[in-house]
Write a protein that holds these residues in place. Sequence first.
Motif, PDB file in Angstrom:
ATOM      1  N   ARG A   1       0.831  -1.210   0.000  1.00  0.00           N
ATOM      2  CA  ARG A   1       0.000   0.000   0.000  1.00  0.00           C
ATOM      3  C   ARG A   1       0.867   1.263   0.000  1.00  0.00           C
ATOM      4  O   ARG A   1       2.033   1.225   0.385  1.00  0.00           O
ATOM      5  N   PRO A   2       0.276   2.378  -0.405  1.00  0.00           N
ATOM      6  CA  PRO A   2       1.018   3.645  -0.417  1.00  0.00           C
ATOM      7  C   PRO A   2       1.446   4.075   0.992  1.00  0.00           C
ATOM      8  O   PRO A   2       0.780   3.779   1.977  1.00  0.00           O
ATOM      9  N   ARG A   3       2.562   4.758   1.070  1.00  0.00           N
ATOM     10  CA  ARG A   3       3.116   5.421   2.245  1.00  0.00           C
ATOM     11  C   ARG A   3       3.610   4.494   3.350  1.00  0.00           C
ATOM     12  O   ARG A   3       4.642   4.745   3.932  1.00  0.00           O
ATOM     13  N   THR A   4       2.885   3.436   3.679  1.00  0.00           N
ATOM     14  CA  THR A   4       3.258   2.606   4.829  1.00  0.00           C
ATOM     15  C   THR A   4       3.454   1.132   4.479  1.00  0.00           C
ATOM     16  O   THR A   4       3.683   0.325   5.381  1.00  0.00           O
ATOM     17  N   GLY A   5       3.375   0.766   3.216  1.00  0.00           N
ATOM     18  CA  GLY A   5       3.493  -0.640   2.843  1.00  0.00           C
ATOM     19  C   GLY A   5       4.915  -1.147   2.997  1.00  0.00           C
ATOM     20  O   GLY A   5       5.874  -0.452   2.689  1.00  0.00           O
ATOM     21  N   TYR A   6       5.048  -2.351   3.520  1.00  0.00           N
ATOM     22  CA  TYR A   6       6.372  -2.939   3.684  1.00  0.00           C
ATOM     23  C   TYR A   6       6.284  -4.455   3.628  1.00  0.00           C
ATOM     24  O   TYR A   6       5.217  -5.039   3.765  1.00  0.00           O
ATOM     25  N   GLY A   7       7.416  -5.071   3.428  1.00  0.00           N
ATOM     26  CA  GLY A   7       7.517  -6.517   3.425  1.00  0.00           C
ATOM     27  C   GLY A   7       8.723  -6.932   4.239  1.00  0.00           C
ATOM     28  O   GLY A   7       9.673  -6.166   4.397  1.00  0.00           O
ATOM     29  N   SER A   8       8.693  -8.149   4.737  1.00  0.00           N
ATOM     30  CA  SER A   8       9.796  -8.648   5.558  1.00  0.00           C
ATOM     31  C   SER A   8      10.925  -9.176   4.669  1.00  0.00           C
ATOM     32  O   SER A   8      10.866  -9.104   3.442  1.00  0.00           O
ATOM     33  N   GLU A   9      11.909  -9.745   5.306  1.00  0.00           N
ATOM     34  CA  GLU A   9      13.033 -10.341   4.592  1.00  0.00           C
ATOM     35  C   GLU A   9      12.575 -11.529   3.743  1.00  0.00           C
ATOM     36  O   GLU A   9      13.231 -11.905   2.785  1.00  0.00           O
ATOM     37  N   ARG A  10      11.428 -12.099   4.084  1.00  0.00           N
ATOM     38  CA  ARG A  10      10.906 -13.236   3.315  1.00  0.00           C
ATOM     39  C   ARG A  10      10.284 -12.828   1.985  1.00  0.00           C
ATOM     40  O   ARG A  10      10.120 -13.663   1.108  1.00  0.00           O
ATOM     41  N   LEU A  11       9.931 -11.544   1.828  1.00  0.00           N
ATOM     42  CA  LEU A  11       9.337 -11.070   0.572  1.00  0.00           C
ATOM     43  C   LEU A  11      10.465 -10.769  -0.416  1.00  0.00           C
ATOM     44  O   LEU A  11      11.184  -9.788  -0.282  1.00  0.00           O
ATOM     45  N   LYS A  12      10.626 -11.627  -1.408  1.00  0.00           N
ATOM     46  CA  LYS A  12      11.693 -11.497  -2.404  1.00  0.00           C
ATOM     47  C   LYS A  12      11.171 -10.738  -3.613  1.00  0.00           C
ATOM     48  O   LYS A  12      10.021 -10.899  -4.019  1.00  0.00           O
ATOM     49  N   LEU A  13      12.019  -9.908  -4.232  1.00  0.00           N
ATOM     50  CA  LEU A  13      11.592  -9.142  -5.400  1.00  0.00           C
ATOM     51  C   LEU A  13      12.770  -8.851  -6.315  1.00  0.00           C
ATOM     52  O   LEU A  13      13.915  -8.767  -5.878  1.00  0.00           O
ATOM     53  N   ARG A  14      12.433  -8.688  -7.615  1.00  0.00           N
ATOM     54  CA  ARG A  14      13.406  -8.291  -8.633  1.00  0.00           C
ATOM     55  C   ARG A  14      12.883  -7.150  -9.498  1.00  0.00           C
ATOM     56  O   ARG A  14      13.639  -6.551 -10.239  1.00  0.00           O
TER      57      ARG A  14
END
Length: 116
Positions: free
Chosen positions: A97-110
């Motif tokens: 989500r905008p402004r406050t969205g986050y993911g942990s170390e488990r959320l992988k992205l490229r």
Amino acid sequence: MRLRNAAVAALGALALTLAVPGSASAASGEFQYTYTGLDGTPRTAVLEDPDSGECITLPEVADPGSSSPAHSPRNRTDEYALVFTEPDCTGDSFTLRPRTGYGSERLKLRSVVFFR
């Protein structure tokens, strides 16, 4: 007389079209993520005011054959961030989500794309 009025109206419309600024095409704010540097230490990267509606492949992790994916994204922009596990906005995805969205170390992205 009618032809002159039509020409004046057309020129006025053209002038208005050129005078109105286009809409912004960038998300406002920062998108932060963590990746592993060449020396094996964690590094933080930031996309500042990223383009909206365009796929952005994260340059530090663009090649799956030579790097681990990024992780721990923080979306501090004013738009949603759709993150993908593979380059070119492919693979599994997750929305932050905008402004406050986050993911942990488990959320992988490229890669990521921003949208309203």
